[in-house]
Design a protein around this motif. Structure first.
Motif, PDB file in Angstrom:
ATOM      1  N   VAL A  57       0.865  -1.177   0.000  1.00  8.66           N
ATOM      2  CA  VAL A  57       0.000   0.000   0.000  1.00  8.66           C
ATOM      3  C   VAL A  57       0.903   1.228   0.000  1.00  8.66           C
ATOM      4  O   VAL A  57       1.305   1.708   1.054  1.00  8.66           O
ATOM      5  CB  VAL A  57      -0.920   0.021   1.247  1.00  8.66           C
ATOM      6  N   PRO A  58       1.266   1.715  -1.184  1.00 15.27           N
ATOM      7  CA  PRO A  58       2.168   2.871  -1.217  1.00 15.27           C
ATOM      8  C   PRO A  58       1.507   4.113  -0.624  1.00 15.27           C
ATOM      9  O   PRO A  58       0.286   4.249  -0.658  1.00 15.27           O
ATOM     10  CB  PRO A  58       2.458   3.056  -2.708  1.00 15.27           C
ATOM     11  N   SER A  59       2.334   4.972  -0.081  1.00 16.68           N
ATOM     12  CA  SER A  59       1.816   6.224   0.460  1.00 16.68           C
ATOM     13  C   SER A  59       1.162   7.024  -0.657  1.00 16.68           C
ATOM     14  O   SER A  59       1.660   7.056  -1.784  1.00 16.68           O
ATOM     15  CB  SER A  59       2.964   7.027   1.069  1.00 16.68           C
ATOM     16  N   PRO A  60       0.057   7.714  -0.365  1.00 15.83           N
ATOM     17  CA  PRO A  60      -0.556   8.560  -1.396  1.00 15.83           C
ATOM     18  C   PRO A  60       0.373   9.693  -1.833  1.00 15.83           C
ATOM     19  O   PRO A  60       0.187  10.262  -2.901  1.00 15.83           O
ATOM     20  CB  PRO A  60      -1.816   9.102  -0.711  1.00 15.83           C
ATOM     21  N   GLY A  61       1.372   9.997  -1.014  1.00 17.09           N
ATOM     22  CA  GLY A  61       2.318  11.045  -1.393  1.00 17.09           C
ATOM     23  C   GLY A  61       3.421  10.567  -2.308  1.00 17.09           C
ATOM     24  O   GLY A  61       4.120  11.369  -2.930  1.00 17.09           O
ATOM     25  N   ALA A  62       3.603   9.254  -2.421  1.00 19.10           N
ATOM     26  CA  ALA A  62       4.746   8.716  -3.166  1.00 19.10           C
ATOM     27  C   ALA A  62       4.700   9.079  -4.640  1.00 19.10           C
ATOM     28  O   ALA A  62       5.717   9.417  -5.241  1.00 19.10           O
ATOM     29  CB  ALA A  62       4.816   7.202  -2.994  1.00 19.10           C
ATOM     30  N   TRP A  63       3.515   9.007  -5.251  1.00 22.59           N
ATOM     31  CA  TRP A  63       3.404   9.292  -6.688  1.00 22.59           C
ATOM     32  C   TRP A  63       2.470  10.459  -6.951  1.00 22.59           C
ATOM     33  O   TRP A  63       1.841  10.549  -7.994  1.00 22.59           O
ATOM     34  CB  TRP A  63       3.005   8.023  -7.456  1.00 22.59           C
ATOM     35  N   HIS A  64       2.420  11.376  -5.999  1.00 16.43           N
ATOM     36  CA  HIS A  64       1.776  12.674  -6.226  1.00 16.43           C
ATOM     37  C   HIS A  64       2.606  13.381  -7.299  1.00 16.43           C
ATOM     38  O   HIS A  64       3.835  13.297  -7.294  1.00 16.43           O
ATOM     39  CB  HIS A  64       1.782  13.451  -4.907  1.00 16.43           C
ATOM     40  N   ASP A  65       1.972  14.054  -8.246  1.00 13.28           N
ATOM     41  CA  ASP A  65       2.722  14.606  -9.377  1.00 13.28           C
ATOM     42  C   ASP A  65       3.832  15.564  -8.951  1.00 13.28           C
ATOM     43  O   ASP A  65       4.920  15.574  -9.539  1.00 13.28           O
ATOM     44  CB  ASP A  65       1.798  15.259 -10.414  1.00 13.28           C
ATOM     45  N   HIS A  66       3.583  16.361  -7.903  1.00 22.47           N
ATOM     46  CA  HIS A  66       4.626  17.265  -7.416  1.00 22.47           C
ATOM     47  C   HIS A  66       5.780  16.490  -6.798  1.00 22.47           C
ATOM     48  O   HIS A  66       6.950  16.830  -7.011  1.00 22.47           O
ATOM     49  CB  HIS A  66       4.040  18.232  -6.379  1.00 22.47           C
ATOM     50  N   ALA A  67       5.466  15.455  -6.018  1.00 25.30           N
ATOM     51  CA  ALA A  67       6.517  14.652  -5.396  1.00 25.30           C
ATOM     52  C   ALA A  67       7.402  14.012  -6.455  1.00 25.30           C
ATOM     53  O   ALA A  67       8.628  13.983  -6.323  1.00 25.30           O
ATOM     54  CB  ALA A  67       5.900  13.567  -4.506  1.00 25.30           C
ATOM     55  N   VAL A  68       6.790  13.519  -7.526  1.00 20.85           N
ATOM     56  CA  VAL A  68       7.557  12.893  -8.606  1.00 20.85           C
ATOM     57  C   VAL A  68       8.480  13.919  -9.261  1.00 20.85           C
ATOM     58  O   VAL A  68       9.670  13.660  -9.484  1.00 20.85           O
ATOM     59  CB  VAL A  68       6.621  12.271  -9.660  1.00 20.85           C
ATOM     60  N   THR A 111      -1.844  11.272 -18.791  1.00 21.95           N
ATOM     61  CA  THR A 111      -2.855  11.132 -17.737  1.00 21.95           C
ATOM     62  C   THR A 111      -2.361  11.622 -16.376  1.00 21.95           C
ATOM     63  O   THR A 111      -3.158  11.782 -15.460  1.00 21.95           O
ATOM     64  CB  THR A 111      -3.327   9.663 -17.598  1.00 21.95           C
ATOM     65  N   THR A 112      -1.061  11.856 -16.241  1.00 21.91           N
ATOM     66  CA  THR A 112      -0.529  12.345 -14.964  1.00 21.91           C
ATOM     67  C   THR A 112      -0.312  13.854 -14.981  1.00 21.91           C
ATOM     68  O   THR A 112       0.195  14.417 -14.012  1.00 21.91           O
ATOM     69  CB  THR A 112       0.809  11.657 -14.613  1.00 21.91           C
ATOM     70  N   GLN A 113      -0.702  14.514 -16.067  1.00 19.94           N
ATOM     71  CA  GLN A 113      -0.446  15.940 -16.236  1.00 19.94           C
ATOM     72  C   GLN A 113      -1.612  16.796 -15.762  1.00 19.94           C
ATOM     73  O   GLN A 113      -2.770  16.397 -15.846  1.00 19.94           O
ATOM     74  CB  GLN A 113      -0.179  16.251 -17.713  1.00 19.94           C
ATOM     75  N   ARG A 114      -1.257  17.981 -15.242  1.00 18.05           N
ATOM     76  CA  ARG A 114      -2.245  19.010 -14.887  1.00 18.05           C
ATOM     77  C   ARG A 114      -1.820  20.268 -15.638  1.00 18.05           C
ATOM     78  O   ARG A 114      -1.161  21.148 -15.072  1.00 18.05           O
ATOM     79  CB  ARG A 114      -2.263  19.225 -13.383  1.00 18.05           C
ATOM     80  N   PRO A 115      -2.160  20.352 -16.933  1.00 19.54           N
ATOM     81  CA  PRO A 115      -1.577  21.374 -17.808  1.00 19.54           C
ATOM     82  C   PRO A 115      -1.839  22.819 -17.413  1.00 19.54           C
ATOM     83  O   PRO A 115      -1.050  23.692 -17.729  1.00 19.54           O
ATOM     84  CB  PRO A 115      -2.194  21.061 -19.179  1.00 19.54           C
ATOM     85  N   ARG A 116      -2.925  23.111 -16.710  1.00 22.62           N
ATOM     86  CA  ARG A 116      -3.207  24.503 -16.355  1.00 22.62           C
ATOM     87  C   ARG A 116      -2.644  24.869 -14.984  1.00 22.62           C
ATOM     88  O   ARG A 116      -2.898  25.944 -14.471  1.00 22.62           O
ATOM     89  CB  ARG A 116      -4.726  24.731 -16.348  1.00 22.62           C
ATOM     90  N   SER A 117      -1.860  23.985 -14.402  1.00 20.79           N
ATOM     91  CA  SER A 117      -1.332  24.190 -13.058  1.00 20.79           C
ATOM     92  C   SER A 117       0.176  24.404 -13.113  1.00 20.79           C
ATOM     93  O   SER A 117       0.842  23.991 -14.064  1.00 20.79           O
ATOM     94  CB  SER A 117      -1.658  22.953 -12.214  1.00 20.79           C
ATOM     95  N   ASN A 118       0.740  25.037 -12.057  1.00 18.07           N
ATOM     96  CA  ASN A 118       2.195  25.171 -11.980  1.00 18.07           C
ATOM     97  C   ASN A 118       2.854  23.800 -11.895  1.00 18.07           C
ATOM     98  O   ASN A 118       4.042  23.673 -12.149  1.00 18.07           O
ATOM     99  CB  ASN A 118       2.607  26.056 -10.803  1.00 18.07           C
ATOM    100  N   HIS A 119       2.079  22.771 -11.578  1.00 24.37           N
ATOM    101  CA  HIS A 119       2.616  21.410 -11.562  1.00 24.37           C
ATOM    102  C   HIS A 119       3.129  21.023 -12.949  1.00 24.37           C
ATOM    103  O   HIS A 119       4.095  20.284 -13.073  1.00 24.37           O
ATOM    104  CB  HIS A 119       1.546  20.410 -11.126  1.00 24.37           C
ATOM    105  N   ALA A 120       2.471  21.534 -13.987  1.00 21.89           N
ATOM    106  CA  ALA A 120       2.896  21.232 -15.357  1.00 21.89           C
ATOM    107  C   ALA A 120       4.275  21.821 -15.635  1.00 21.89           C
ATOM    108  O   ALA A 120       5.093  21.203 -16.334  1.00 21.89           O
ATOM    109  CB  ALA A 120       1.885  21.787 -16.362  1.00 21.89           C
ATOM    110  N   LEU A 121       4.541  22.995 -15.092  1.00 22.96           N
ATOM    111  CA  LEU A 121       5.854  23.621 -15.249  1.00 22.96           C
ATOM    112  C   LEU A 121       6.926  22.780 -14.571  1.00 22.96           C
ATOM    113  O   LEU A 121       7.982  22.504 -15.153  1.00 22.96           O
ATOM    114  CB  LEU A 121       5.809  25.030 -14.652  1.00 22.96           C
ATOM    115  N   GLU A 122       6.649  22.348 -13.341  1.00 24.49           N
ATOM    116  CA  GLU A 122       7.606  21.507 -12.616  1.00 24.49           C
ATOM    117  C   GLU A 122       7.833  20.183 -13.348  1.00 24.49           C
ATOM    118  O   GLU A 122       8.960  19.705 -13.465  1.00 24.49           O
ATOM    119  CB  GLU A 122       7.104  21.237 -11.196  1.00 24.49           C
ATOM    120  N   ALA A 123       6.754  19.584 -13.825  1.00 25.32           N
ATOM    121  CA  ALA A 123       6.852  18.279 -14.488  1.00 25.32           C
ATOM    122  C   ALA A 123       7.659  18.370 -15.779  1.00 25.32           C
ATOM    123  O   ALA A 123       8.481  17.497 -16.072  1.00 25.32           O
ATOM    124  CB  ALA A 123       5.459  17.723 -14.763  1.00 25.32           C
TER     125      ALA A 123
END
Length: 199
Positions: A57-68, A111-123
């Motif tokens: 049972v991996p932590s929900p934080g392990a593959w959060h897009d920002h964490a990755v 499917t792991t992208q959030r294109p309108r978010s700053n997460h997309a810049l980090e990714a």
């Protein structure tokens, strides 16, 4: 401990698994060329990779897009420093390369992208880090082009024609500009290492 913590918040879990807190330890290990500190830092990195792969049972934080996005930059940086050491352990290098590739697959997945978010810049910046650290990957050229396209899309959507963030928040605008400047500086320093034409 990498398993989900019963009292951990989503943000705490994400930062724990981002490994960004490991940066000072790696910096000291490298600067002082301290074998003991290198051993501790290496044990932490190997522990995360092997524990996550085996987790029921991996932590929900392990593959959060920002964490990755944060973690793969730490892994790329760690790999660059680690493989220059005279006492490098080749199985550890292979494990790191495999994990970085796994992160690249995650970051390249639409499917792991959030294109309108700053997460997309980090990714996008993190996907370019993968391509720079492991240019020998067959996917590196394709991924670097994909990351460049996503960066262009992000800038076009996030910034108004006058160059200001569409969020209309000076603090958020400053945050985005700082991240873009860091990314451009990074690309400028390593442009010759990238496969294909990114900019």
């Amino acid at each position: 401990r990498w398993e989900p913590l019963p009292d951990g918040t989503r943000t705490e879990e994400m930062y724990r698994h981002s490994l960004t807190w490991l940066e000072p330890l790696v910096s000291v290990a490298h600067t002082d060329d301290d074998d003991d500190i290198w051993r501790v830092a290496t044990d932490v990195v190997v522990s995360w990779i092997t524990s996550d792969a085996a987790a029921q049972v991996p932590s929900p934080g392990a593959w959060h897009d920002h964490a990755v996005a944060f973690r793969v930059r730490i892994l790329c940086w760690f790999l660059e420093l680690y493989r220059r050491r005279p006492t490098v352990d080749e199985p550890v290098v292979r494990l790191l390369a495999a994990s970085i590739y796994q992160h690249g697959v995650f970051l390249a997945d639409d499917t792991t992208q959030r294109p309108r978010s700053n997460h997309a810049l980090e990714a996008a910046g993190s996907l370019l880090s993968v391509c720079i650290s492991l240019p020998e990957l067959r996917a590196a050229a394709e991924w670097s082009e994909l990351a460049a396209q996503r960066l262009e899309t992000y800038v076009a959507q996030a910034l108004a024609p006058d160059g200001f963030s569409r969020e209309q928040s000076p603090r958020y605008h400053f945050f985005i500009v700082r991240r873009l400047v860091a990314l451009v500086s990074y690309l400028t320093d390593f442009m010759t290492l990238l496969p294909g034409d990114v900019i």
